[in-house]
Write a protein that holds these residues in place. Structure first.
Motif, PDB file in Angstrom:
ATOM      1  N   VAL A   1      32.996  34.396  10.834  1.00 42.96           N
ATOM      2  CA  VAL A   1      31.926  33.861  11.677  1.00 42.96           C
ATOM      3  C   VAL A   1      31.669  34.775  12.874  1.00 42.96           C
ATOM      4  CG1 VAL A   1      31.206  31.906  13.092  1.00 42.96           C
ATOM      5  CG2 VAL A   1      32.419  31.502  10.945  1.00 42.96           C
ATOM      6  N   ASP A   2      30.394  35.119  13.073  1.00 40.06           N
ATOM      7  CA  ASP A   2      30.008  35.987  14.189  1.00 40.06           C
ATOM      8  C   ASP A   2      29.727  35.200  15.465  1.00 40.06           C
ATOM      9  OD1 ASP A   2      29.684  38.695  12.788  1.00 40.06           O
ATOM     10  OD2 ASP A   2      28.480  37.375  11.528  1.00 40.06           O
ATOM     11  N   PHE A   3      29.165  34.006  15.325  1.00 33.88           N
ATOM     12  CA  PHE A   3      28.797  33.187  16.482  1.00 33.88           C
ATOM     13  C   PHE A   3      29.324  31.770  16.275  1.00 33.88           C
ATOM     14  CE2 PHE A   3      25.451  36.358  15.973  1.00 33.88           C
ATOM     15  CZ  PHE A   3      25.303  36.867  17.257  1.00 33.88           C
ATOM     16  N   VAL A   4      30.082  31.247  17.232  1.00 33.41           N
ATOM     17  CA  VAL A   4      30.527  29.854  17.241  1.00 33.41           C
ATOM     18  C   VAL A   4      29.861  29.206  18.444  1.00 33.41           C
ATOM     19  CG1 VAL A   4      32.493  28.282  17.341  1.00 33.41           C
ATOM     20  CG2 VAL A   4      32.726  30.497  16.195  1.00 33.41           C
ATOM     21  N   LEU A   5      28.927  28.268  18.177  1.00 30.80           N
ATOM     22  CA  LEU A   5      28.038  27.798  19.231  1.00 30.80           C
ATOM     23  C   LEU A   5      27.875  26.286  19.219  1.00 30.80           C
ATOM     24  CD1 LEU A   5      25.191  30.347  18.464  1.00 30.80           C
ATOM     25  CD2 LEU A   5      26.714  30.456  20.442  1.00 30.80           C
TER      26      LEU A   5
ATOM     27  N   ALA B   1      36.466  25.001   8.871  1.00 34.75           N
ATOM     28  CA  ALA B   1      36.869  25.797   7.707  1.00 34.75           C
ATOM     29  C   ALA B   1      36.157  27.139   7.703  1.00 34.75           C
ATOM     30  CB  ALA B   1      36.563  25.024   6.423  1.00 34.75           C
ATOM     31  N   ALA B   2      34.889  27.154   8.111  1.00 33.56           N
ATOM     32  CA  ALA B   2      34.148  28.416   8.180  1.00 33.56           C
ATOM     33  C   ALA B   2      34.764  29.349   9.227  1.00 33.56           C
ATOM     34  CB  ALA B   2      32.680  28.147   8.499  1.00 33.56           C
ATOM     35  N   VAL B   3      35.043  28.810  10.410  1.00 33.23           N
ATOM     36  CA  VAL B   3      35.611  29.624  11.483  1.00 33.23           C
ATOM     37  C   VAL B   3      36.962  30.206  11.069  1.00 33.23           C
ATOM     38  CG1 VAL B   3      36.546  29.550  13.826  1.00 33.23           C
ATOM     39  CG2 VAL B   3      34.364  28.421  13.319  1.00 33.23           C
ATOM     40  N   GLN B   4      37.745  29.423  10.361  1.00 40.05           N
ATOM     41  CA  GLN B   4      39.079  29.869   9.969  1.00 40.05           C
ATOM     42  C   GLN B   4      39.062  31.032   8.973  1.00 40.05           C
ATOM     43  OE1 GLN B   4      41.006  26.236   8.709  1.00 40.05           O
ATOM     44  NE2 GLN B   4      41.580  25.672  10.806  1.00 40.05           N
ATOM     45  N   THR B   5      37.915  31.280   8.337  1.00 39.66           N
ATOM     46  CA  THR B   5      37.835  32.440   7.434  1.00 39.66           C
ATOM     47  C   THR B   5      37.846  33.757   8.194  1.00 39.66           C
ATOM     48  OG1 THR B   5      35.405  32.554   7.464  1.00 39.66           O
ATOM     49  CG2 THR B   5      36.425  31.098   5.799  1.00 39.66           C
ATOM     50  N   GLY B   6      37.507  33.715   9.472  1.00 38.45           N
ATOM     51  CA  GLY B   6      37.372  34.947  10.240  1.00 38.45           C
ATOM     52  C   GLY B   6      36.050  35.653  10.022  1.00 38.45           C
TER      53      GLY B   6
ATOM     54  N   GLY C   1      27.670  42.173   4.629  1.00 42.58           N
ATOM     55  CA  GLY C   1      27.050  42.667   5.855  1.00 42.58           C
ATOM     56  C   GLY C   1      26.129  41.696   6.548  1.00 42.58           C
ATOM     57  N   GLY C   2      26.060  40.448   6.062  1.00 43.80           N
ATOM     58  CA  GLY C   2      25.214  39.450   6.693  1.00 43.80           C
ATOM     59  C   GLY C   2      25.837  38.895   7.963  1.00 43.80           C
ATOM     60  N   THR C   3      25.127  37.977   8.598  1.00 46.92           N
ATOM     61  CA  THR C   3      25.552  37.390   9.863  1.00 46.92           C
ATOM     62  C   THR C   3      25.829  35.903   9.665  1.00 46.92           C
ATOM     63  OG1 THR C   3      24.305  39.000  11.156  1.00 46.92           O
ATOM     64  CG2 THR C   3      24.843  36.922  12.254  1.00 46.92           C
ATOM     65  N   VAL C   4      26.918  35.422  10.265  1.00 41.30           N
ATOM     66  CA  VAL C   4      27.361  34.047  10.058  1.00 41.30           C
ATOM     67  C   VAL C   4      27.446  33.308  11.397  1.00 41.30           C
ATOM     68  CG1 VAL C   4      29.189  32.553   9.163  1.00 41.30           C
ATOM     69  CG2 VAL C   4      28.666  34.717   8.006  1.00 41.30           C
ATOM     70  N   ILE C   5      26.917  32.099  11.406  1.00 42.03           N
ATOM     71  CA  ILE C   5      26.930  31.232  12.587  1.00 42.03           C
ATOM     72  C   ILE C   5      27.606  29.923  12.202  1.00 42.03           C
ATOM     73  CG2 ILE C   5      25.501  29.989  14.273  1.00 42.03           C
ATOM     74  CD1 ILE C   5      23.267  32.060  13.616  1.00 42.03           C
ATOM     75  N   ALA C   6      28.410  29.372  13.092  1.00 44.74           N
ATOM     76  CA  ALA C   6      29.000  28.055  12.866  1.00 44.74           C
ATOM     77  C   ALA C   6      28.845  27.209  14.119  1.00 44.74           C
ATOM     78  CB  ALA C   6      30.487  28.173  12.510  1.00 44.74           C
TER      79      ALA C   6
ATOM     80  N   ARG D   1      20.738  41.376   5.204  1.00 44.45           N
ATOM     81  CA  ARG D   1      19.525  40.747   5.742  1.00 44.45           C
ATOM     82  C   ARG D   1      19.619  39.223   5.758  1.00 44.45           C
ATOM     83  NH1 ARG D   1      14.945  42.526   2.147  1.00 44.45           N
ATOM     84  NH2 ARG D   1      13.595  42.170   3.928  1.00 44.45           N
ATOM     85  N   ALA D   2      20.809  38.696   5.435  1.00 46.68           N
ATOM     86  CA  ALA D   2      21.001  37.246   5.345  1.00 46.68           C
ATOM     87  C   ALA D   2      21.704  36.695   6.575  1.00 46.68           C
ATOM     88  CB  ALA D   2      21.810  36.904   4.094  1.00 46.68           C
ATOM     89  N   ILE D   3      21.307  35.470   6.950  1.00 46.60           N
ATOM     90  CA  ILE D   3      21.995  34.703   7.986  1.00 46.60           C
ATOM     91  C   ILE D   3      22.449  33.393   7.350  1.00 46.60           C
ATOM     92  CG2 ILE D   3      21.791  33.486  10.193  1.00 46.60           C
ATOM     93  CD1 ILE D   3      19.530  35.478  10.882  1.00 46.60           C
ATOM     94  N   ALA D   4      23.733  33.064   7.502  1.00 44.73           N
ATOM     95  CA  ALA D   4      24.274  31.791   7.019  1.00 44.73           C
ATOM     96  C   ALA D   4      24.772  30.987   8.206  1.00 44.73           C
ATOM     97  CB  ALA D   4      25.404  32.027   6.021  1.00 44.73           C
TER      98      ALA D   4
END
Length: 206
Positions: free
Chosen positions: A184-188, A177-182, A158-163, A134-137
């Motif tokens: 991230v769900d949305f890169v915007l 660095a966040a994107v490189q973890t793999g 199971g949360g959702t990640v945006i960068a 239920r978390a978005i980061a």
């Protein structure tokens, strides 16, 4: 947990709905946060927690600055307060910000994490532990790599990640660095992040 037959109150997300948003930023973050909060609009149905790296030697007016750009209620977080929908809580200088499963905020002066306090990693890890899917980061502009371990924790629960897109971010270190973890769900681009957050928190998941 026993399921209740009655429909949930409007102010309390159903078990499968998103319940919280956590945002991290550093260098360039005041502008980034201003754009995000301004475009989020009014009536956000979940609390929003922010870690912005600030000079620990000085008091801060960040909440006042951001409040001029946003219709949301923006304040420095206080230890032991309840995080409420539609409110934005910012970690005070030199304090880590954590949240529990009951939505109660905790401030701590425990040791620096990757040379910073407040730490996005600690905030994201607490959000992951408390809210799971239920978390978005969200990671915005910033130098360094704070938040990378935290987004991994959010994604693993199971949360959702945006960068923010590192190619257009004012400082690309943290979002890259966040994107490189793999994880991230949305890169915007910065200007598109608020609409995605709104879409997520206002849409009931199947």
């Amino acid at each position: 947990m026993t399921a209740h037959a009655s429909a949930p109150d409007h102010d309390e997300p159903a078990p499968d709905d998103f319940a919280i948003v956590a945002v991290a930023s550093s260098a360039g973050g005041i502008r980034g946060l201003s754009v995000l909060l301004e475009t989020l609009g009014t009536g956000l149905p979940v609390p929003l927690l922010i870690v912005q790296h600030l000079d620990p030697r000085h008091s801060t007016v960040i909440a006042d600055v951001l409040a001029r750009r946003s219709p949301l209620t923006i304040k420095l977080a206080e230890d032991g307060e309840q995080a409420l929908p539609g409110f934005v809580y910012i970690a005070p200088p030199n304090h880590h910000l954590l949240v529990g499963p009951d939505g109660v905020l905790t401030l701590t002066s425990s040791k620096l994490v990757h040379f910073v306090r407040p730490s996005a990693d600690l905030l994201f890890e607490s959000v992951a532990g408390a809210y799971g899917s239920r978390a978005i980061a969200c990671v915005l502009t910033g130098s360094g790599y704070d938040g990378a371990m935290g987004v991994d924790a959010v994604k693993s629960r199971g949360g959702t990640v945006i960068a923010e897109d590192p190619r257009t971010a004012e400082f690309r270190g943290m979002p890259e660095a966040a994107v490189q973890t793999g994880a991230v769900d949305f890169v915007l681009p910065l200007e598109e992040i608020a609409a995605v957050i709104r879409g997520l928190v206002e849409t009931k998941r199947q």
